[in-house]
Enzyme design. Structure first.
Site, mmCIF file in Angstrom:
data_model
loop_
_atom_site.group_PDB
_atom_site.id
_atom_site.type_symbol
_atom_site.label_atom_id
_atom_site.label_comp_id
_atom_site.label_asym_id
_atom_site.label_seq_id
_atom_site.Cartn_x
_atom_site.Cartn_y
_atom_site.Cartn_z
ATOM 1 N N TYR A 38 4.419 2.349 0.089
ATOM 2 C CA TYR A 38 5.224 2.556 1.286
ATOM 3 C C TYR A 38 4.529 1.960 2.514
ATOM 4 C CZ TYR A 38 7.640 5.258 4.960
ATOM 5 O OH TYR A 38 8.339 5.645 6.081
ATOM 6 N N LYS A 80 5.956 -1.109 4.779
ATOM 7 C CA LYS A 80 6.227 -0.917 6.201
ATOM 8 C C LYS A 80 5.389 -1.857 7.067
ATOM 9 C CE LYS A 80 9.434 2.241 6.182
ATOM 10 N NZ LYS A 80 10.807 1.834 6.543
#
Length: 306
Positions: A174, A178
């Site tokens: 993640y 991002k």
């Protein structure tokens, strides 16, 4: 439905992952400011499994019940066909596209030693490719509009995260995705500015399905009558402004948004430096680097680090 300011009157906004949480709040906020909204959502579970048309359609019905205009889009925007149909839905339904809010995502958290490559691929696919493909297809439309002499005044708002800025323990995939979204935002802003497209990103903090378990203690709902600092709706006003014509001249920026706080994030830039003017030996390089580190600012800690 429309507010007295009608900041987005006449605009058409697409919001991905808009069936719940932040995306839902953004879609409703755009509609409240006069935008016609394409509500995209696959209706997947928290881990990205399963699909359902219900979440997107329910948001559409909320908007219509309040007097706004909206349509649902249920295709997978991390595929070329899904992303192309997303843009086509806006054009077919409302005749134009002005604002793209990339928000879709899910989690499969693991420590790196336990992170399966399939989980890595799934998370980076929906977050990173799910930003790239809608942006690519929207940008192609806006470039064509600009070349035809119709300056689009277009806006893109990408969804980063503090995890992508600082890292987050247990969220390697993640965090990497991002961080990639932030870099993609900077490149898109530089490439698309000539066509009248502004591209920015937010790093939001709010109570959603993706955060309520990870931050259960800090994201609990407040007592009745108190300000709900973690409500997704707190983030949406900034997103609406970034998606409107009112933010003219703002591009390539990253904003942190949480509760009643908005922060302009400042990224990597040169710190202390040393130049020998010739090749260093390993020992010399180590001594120079140690001196530079002593003069440099201490990095912000990774989320979850002890």
């Amino acid at each position: 439905m429309t507010s007295s300011t009608a900041l987005c009157a006449g605009r058409v906004a697409v919001v991905t992952g808009a069936g719940r949480g932040l995306g839902r709040a953004h879609a409703l906020a755009f509609a409240a400011e006069g935008a016609k909204v394409v509500v995209n959502d696959l209706g997947v579970g928290l881990d990205g499994s399963g699909t359902a048309a219900g979440p997107a359609q329910r948001v559409v019905e909320e908007i219509r019940a309040a007097g706004g205009e909206a349509v649902a889009h249920n295709a997978d925007i991390a595929t070329a066909d899904g992303a192309a149909s997303l843009v086509a839905t806006a054009l077919d339904s409302f005749g134009r596209l002005d604002t793209l809010v990339n928000n879709a995502g899910f989690l499969r958290d693991r420590m790196l030693v336990n992170l399966d490559e399939d989980d890595w691929d799934a998370v980076t696919r929906v977050h990173l490719r799910g930003h790239f493909l809608p942006l690519k297809h929207a940008a192609a439309y806006w470039r064509a509009e600009a070349k035809a002499g119709r300056a689009p005044g277009a806006r893109v708002v990408n969804t980063g995260s503090g995890a992508g800025l600082l890292g987050s323990v247990g969220q390697g995939s993640y965090s990497a995705a991002k961080a990639g979204i932030i870099a993609l935002t900077l490149v898109a802003a530089a490439e698309m500015g000539r066509y009248g497209v502004q591209v920015n990103a937010i790093a939001p903090a709010a109570r959603t399905r993706m955060t309520e378990e990870t931050f259960a203690e800090t994201m609990a709902a407040p007592a009745e009558g108190e300000f709900d600092a973690m409500a997704p709706e707190n983030v949406s006003p900034l997103v609406v402004w970034l998606g409107s014509a009112a933010c003219a001249g703002v591009s390539g920026r990253v904003f942190e948004a949480e509760a009643g706080r908005i922060t302009v994030m400042e990224g990597w830039r040169p710190g202390p430096t040393a130049d020998k003017g010739a090749r260093w030996s390993p020992a010399e390089a180590g001594a120079a680097a140690s001196g530079l580190l002593a003069a440099a600012e201490t990095p912000q800690p990774v989320y979850g680090a002890r």
